[in-house]
Design a protein around this motif. Structure first.
Motif, short mmCIF file in Angstrom:
data_model
loop_
_atom_site.label_atom_id
_atom_site.label_comp_id
_atom_site.label_asym_id
_atom_site.label_seq_id
_atom_site.Cartn_x
_atom_site.Cartn_y
_atom_site.Cartn_z
N GLU A 136 0.82 -1.21 0.00
CA GLU A 136 0.00 0.00 0.00
C GLU A 136 0.86 1.26 0.00
N ALA B 173 -0.08 3.40 -3.21
CA ALA B 173 -0.93 4.56 -2.94
C ALA B 173 -0.15 5.72 -2.35
N THR C 132 -3.10 7.32 0.29
CA THR C 132 -3.71 6.11 0.81
C THR C 132 -5.02 6.40 1.55
N ASP D 291 -5.78 4.99 7.40
CA ASP D 291 -5.07 5.84 6.44
C ASP D 291 -4.26 6.96 7.08
N ARG E 143 -1.04 5.50 8.16
CA ARG E 143 -0.20 5.12 7.01
C ARG E 143 0.42 6.33 6.33
#
Length: 110
Positions: A74, A78, A82, A91, A94
């Motif tokens: 991810e 992304a 993300t 998110d 992240r």
């Protein structure tokens, strides 16, 4: 609320730096519990608030054998854009991890 050590998380992901995207993708989609064995009963509700949905992320990914590989994939695909839950992190967490991860990879941002 738990504070995460993003430096430590990013360091754990270094072992996947040389693994090709297609290999990670195959592993995550074939072994990731959310892709084949996810039971949505008892799933916590999204808070809708500004704080990260850490409880939901932990619940969704509990017991998954490919959490780190999912995070790595991810972050690569992304990056800072993300959304949702991947690798047992919401998110917002992240995105914070992405900044540290990208610095460890020499500023790489895809």
């Amino acid at each position: 609320m738990t504070d995460y050590d993003y430096e430590e998380m990013a360091a754990q992901l270094d072992r996947y730096a040389d693994v090709p995207d297609d290999v990670l993708n195959e592993l995550v989609t074939s072994e990731g519990l959310c892709f084949w064995a996810f039971d949505r009963t008892g799933m916590p509700e999204l808070s809708g608030g500004d704080s990260p949905d850490r409880e939901l992320a932990a619940h969704l990914c509990a017991g998954c054998p490919v959490i780190d590989q999912c995070r790595e994939l991810e972050l690569r695909t992304a990056g800072p854009a993300t959304i949702g839950v991947w690798g047992a992190l919401p998110d917002t967490d992240r995105r914070a991890l992405y900044r540290v991860w990208a610095c460890r990879r020499g500023g790489e941002a895809r």
